[in-house]
Design a protein around this motif. Structure first.
Motif, mmCIF file in Angstrom:
data_model
loop_
_atom_site.group_PDB
_atom_site.id
_atom_site.type_symbol
_atom_site.label_atom_id
_atom_site.label_comp_id
_atom_site.label_asym_id
_atom_site.label_seq_id
_atom_site.Cartn_x
_atom_site.Cartn_y
_atom_site.Cartn_z
ATOM 1 N N ILE A 1 -11.896 64.292 49.096
ATOM 2 C CA ILE A 1 -11.879 64.757 47.702
ATOM 3 C C ILE A 1 -11.071 63.804 46.831
ATOM 4 N N GLY A 2 -9.943 63.315 47.350
ATOM 5 C CA GLY A 2 -9.156 62.332 46.614
ATOM 6 C C GLY A 2 -9.947 61.064 46.327
ATOM 7 N N PHE A 3 -10.816 60.680 47.276
ATOM 8 C CA PHE A 3 -11.625 59.474 47.094
ATOM 9 C C PHE A 3 -12.572 59.618 45.904
ATOM 10 N N ILE A 4 -12.992 60.861 45.615
ATOM 11 C CA ILE A 4 -13.844 61.106 44.436
ATOM 12 C C ILE A 4 -13.092 60.715 43.166
ATOM 13 N N GLY A 5 -11.807 61.049 43.108
ATOM 14 C CA GLY A 5 -10.989 60.693 41.948
ATOM 15 C C GLY A 5 -10.623 59.222 41.903
ATOM 16 N N LEU A 6 -10.772 58.535 43.028
ATOM 17 C CA LEU A 6 -10.430 57.119 43.115
ATOM 18 C C LEU A 6 -11.579 56.218 42.681
ATOM 19 N N PHE A 7 -12.828 56.599 43.035
ATOM 20 C CA PHE A 7 -13.960 55.678 42.918
ATOM 21 C C PHE A 7 -14.852 56.059 41.736
ATOM 22 N N SER A 8 -14.575 55.478 40.578
ATOM 23 C CA SER A 8 -15.441 55.698 39.406
ATOM 24 C C SER A 8 -16.677 54.814 39.524
ATOM 25 N N ASN A 9 -17.730 55.185 38.811
ATOM 26 C CA ASN A 9 -18.995 54.457 38.896
ATOM 27 C C ASN A 9 -18.935 53.225 37.991
ATOM 28 N N SER A 10 -18.181 52.238 38.453
ATOM 29 C CA SER A 10 -17.933 51.037 37.657
ATOM 30 C C SER A 10 -19.176 50.195 37.460
ATOM 31 N N LEU A 11 -20.111 50.291 38.397
ATOM 32 C CA LEU A 11 -21.256 49.390 38.402
ATOM 33 C C LEU A 11 -22.477 49.967 37.689
ATOM 34 N N LEU A 12 -22.965 51.122 38.155
ATOM 35 C CA LEU A 12 -24.225 51.653 37.649
ATOM 36 C C LEU A 12 -24.090 52.301 36.276
ATOM 37 N N LEU A 13 -22.889 52.750 35.930
ATOM 38 C CA LEU A 13 -22.661 53.330 34.603
ATOM 39 C C LEU A 13 -21.754 52.443 33.750
ATOM 40 N N GLY A 14 -20.654 51.975 34.329
ATOM 41 C CA GLY A 14 -19.695 51.197 33.551
ATOM 42 C C GLY A 14 -20.275 49.925 32.961
ATOM 43 N N LEU A 15 -21.029 49.178 33.767
ATOM 44 C CA LEU A 15 -21.609 47.922 33.269
ATOM 45 C C LEU A 15 -22.604 48.150 32.133
ATOM 46 N N PRO A 16 -23.643 48.994 32.330
ATOM 47 C CA PRO A 16 -24.624 49.127 31.238
ATOM 48 C C PRO A 16 -24.051 49.742 29.970
ATOM 49 N N ILE A 17 -23.113 50.691 30.094
ATOM 50 C CA ILE A 17 -22.545 51.300 28.892
ATOM 51 C C ILE A 17 -21.670 50.293 28.142
ATOM 52 N N THR A 18 -20.875 49.516 28.868
ATOM 53 C CA THR A 18 -20.069 48.473 28.217
ATOM 54 C C THR A 18 -20.960 47.441 27.549
ATOM 55 N N GLU A 19 -22.030 47.049 28.234
ATOM 56 C CA GLU A 19 -22.934 46.042 27.671
ATOM 57 C C GLU A 19 -23.596 46.547 26.399
ATOM 58 N N ARG A 20 -24.041 47.782 26.401
ATOM 59 C CA ARG A 20 -24.710 48.322 25.214
ATOM 60 C C ARG A 20 -23.712 48.539 24.075
ATOM 61 N N ALA A 21 -22.471 48.864 24.426
ATOM 62 C CA ALA A 21 -21.475 49.109 23.379
ATOM 63 C C ALA A 21 -20.933 47.818 22.773
ATOM 64 N N TYR A 22 -20.694 46.810 23.617
ATOM 65 C CA TYR A 22 -19.966 45.633 23.135
ATOM 66 C C TYR A 22 -20.685 44.303 23.395
ATOM 67 N N GLY A 23 -21.864 44.343 24.023
ATOM 68 C CA GLY A 23 -22.615 43.120 24.278
ATOM 69 C C GLY A 23 -22.332 42.526 25.646
ATOM 70 N N SER A 24 -23.231 41.660 26.095
ATOM 71 C CA SER A 24 -23.112 41.077 27.435
ATOM 72 C C SER A 24 -21.892 40.176 27.564
ATOM 73 N N ASP A 25 -21.420 39.609 26.455
ATOM 74 C CA ASP A 25 -20.243 38.740 26.510
ATOM 75 C C ASP A 25 -18.970 39.525 26.814
ATOM 76 N N ALA A 26 -19.020 40.852 26.686
ATOM 77 C CA ALA A 26 -17.836 41.682 26.926
ATOM 78 C C ALA A 26 -17.695 42.092 28.387
ATOM 79 N N LEU A 27 -18.603 41.634 29.251
ATOM 80 C CA LEU A 27 -18.632 42.114 30.633
ATOM 81 C C LEU A 27 -17.689 41.365 31.569
ATOM 82 N N ALA A 28 -17.064 40.292 31.102
ATOM 83 C CA ALA A 28 -16.215 39.499 31.995
ATOM 84 C C ALA A 28 -15.094 40.338 32.600
ATOM 85 N N SER A 29 -14.463 41.183 31.783
ATOM 86 C CA SER A 29 -13.380 42.027 32.303
ATOM 87 C C SER A 29 -13.921 43.087 33.260
ATOM 88 N N ASN A 30 -15.142 43.565 32.993
ATOM 89 C CA ASN A 30 -15.774 44.498 33.928
ATOM 90 C C ASN A 30 -15.956 43.846 35.294
#
Length: 309
Positions: free
Chosen positions: A98-127
Motif C-alpha cells: 500500500i505504501g508503494f502506491i503512495g510512492l509510485f506516481s504515474n510519471s510516464l503515461l500521465l505526467g509526460l503527456p500532461i506536461t507536454e500539452r501544458a508547457y510544450g515539448s521543450d518543457a519535458l527535460a526536467s520530466n
C-alpha cells in the motif's frame, strides 16, 4: 478553465477510448495486454532512451528538482505504510504494498503527456530527469523494504542481488540505462537507427494511454474503500504538496518546479499494481487505487495546473 480542459482532456480521452473499446468488446482483453507489452517493453523504452540519451545531464539533473520530487514520494511511502499498519491494521507485507502506491506516481503515461500539452515539448527535460531514476529508485526502495520484511530473522546477504535482478528485468530500466550509457559515452547513433527509434518513440504515449485505459476495465473498485481513499489522497495530495513546499523553499526554477509538481500530482502508476501482484499482497487495494486515482486526476491535475506559475 477551458484552457486547462483542452490540456488535460485529450490525454484522458485517449485513455477513455481504450477503456470503452475493451468494455464494449471491440478490443479483446488479450489484445490490450499485447498492446501494453508493446508499449511498456518496446515503444516506451525507446521514448525514454531517446529523451535521456540527448538530455543535458549537467543542466537538468538538478539536486533541488530531484530532492523536491523524491522527498515527496518517500513521504508518501512512509505515510502509506504507517496509515495501512496503524489505521487499517494491515499486515506488514500489505502495508508495504500500500505504501508503494503512495510512492509510485504515474510519471510516464500521465505526467509526460500532461506536461507536454501544458508547457510544450521543450518543457519535458526536467520530466526526463525525474523519470531517469524513477523506476530504479522506487523499485529499489519497495523491493528492499518488502524483502527485509519477508526475510525477517533470515540472512540479508542475498538481498542486493535479488533487488538488482528484479530491477533489471524491467524493460523501462533497460531503456533508461541504455540512454544514460549513450549520453555519458557520447556514442554516435547512425541516422537510420535514430530514425527507427524516433518512429517507435512517437507510438509510445498514444499506445500506452490506450492500453492503460483497456487494462483498467478489469480493475473493479473493490476492497477496503477507506484504505483506497486514504492512499489515493496520499498520492494525489500529499506527494505534490510536499514537492510544492520543498521546490518553493529551494528556489527551484520555474520549468523544474512545474515538472516536479505535475509529475508528483499524477495518480498511482500501473506499477503500483504490478508490485502488489508480484508479492501477492494488497492487490485489490492497488488495482482500485490505480483506477480511482486515474479518474480523479482529471480534477486534481486541473487544480495543480491552475495554481502553478
Amino acid at each position: 478553465m477551458i484552457a486547462l480542459i483542452d490540456i488535460i482532456l485529450p490525454v484522458f480521452l485517449v485513455l477513455g477510448f481504450g477503456y470503452f473499446a475493451v468494455w464494449k468488446g471491440w478490443f479483446k482483453e488479450t489484445s490490450v495486454d499485447e498492446l501494453m507489452k508493446f508499449a511498456q517493453n518496446f515503444a516506451v523504452p525507446c521514448l525514454l532512451f531517446k529523451g535521456i540519451s540527448s538530455l543535458d545531464l549537467g543542466a537538468h539533473f538538478d539536486v533541488r528538482l530531484l530532492f523536491s520530487f523524491y522527498a515527496g514520494a518517500i513521504s508518501g511511502f512512509i505515510v502509506g505504510i504507517t496509515g495501512a499498519r496503524l489505521l487499517f491494521k494491515r499486515s506488514w507485507e500489505d502495508s508495504i504494498a500500500i505504501g508503494f502506491i503512495g510512492l509510485f506516481s504515474n510519471s510516464l503515461l500521465l505526467g509526460l503527456p500532461i506536461t507536454e500539452r501544458a508547457y510544450g515539448s521543450d518543457a519535458l527535460a526536467s520530466n526526463y530527469a525525474i523519470i531517469a531514476i524513477h523506476s530504479p529508485i522506487c523499485y529499489a526502495i519497495g523491493i528492499t523494504t518488502m524483502e527485509i520484511v519477508k526475510n525477517r530473522g533470515g540472512k540479508l546477504s542475498a538481498l542486493p542481488a535479488k533487488v538488482l535482478r528484479s530491477m533489471f528485468r524491467n524493460a523501462l530500466i533497460l531503456g533508461i540505462s541504455a540512454g544514460l550509457i549513450v549520453n555519458l559515452t557520447g556514442i554516435p547513433l547512425h541516422n537510420t537507427l535514430q530514425s527507427a527509434i524516433d518512429l517507435m518513440a512517437r507510438a509510445a504515449l498514444p499506445a500506452a494511454l490506450f492500453a492503460l485505459g483497456g487494462v483498467l476495465v478489469r480493475y473493479k473498485p473493490q476492497g477496503d474503500l477507506r484504505t483506497i481513499g486514504f492512499i489515493v489522497s496520499v498520492s494525489l495530495v500529499l506527494h505534490p504538496t510536499v514537492t510544492w513546499l520543498l521546490g518553493t523553499s529551494l528556489n527551484l526554477s520555474t520549468e523544474g518546479f512545474r515538472s516536479a509538481v505535475v509529475t508528483a500530482a499524477m495518480a498511482p502508476g500501473i506499477n503500483a499494481y504490478l508490485f502488489a501482484n508480484m508479492y501477492g499482497h494488497a492487490k485489490r487495494v492497488a488495482a482500485s487505487a490505480v483506477l480511482i486515482g486515474t479518474g480523479l486526476t482529471v480534477l486534481t491535475a486541473a487544480f495543480w495546473l491552475m495554481i502553478l506559475p
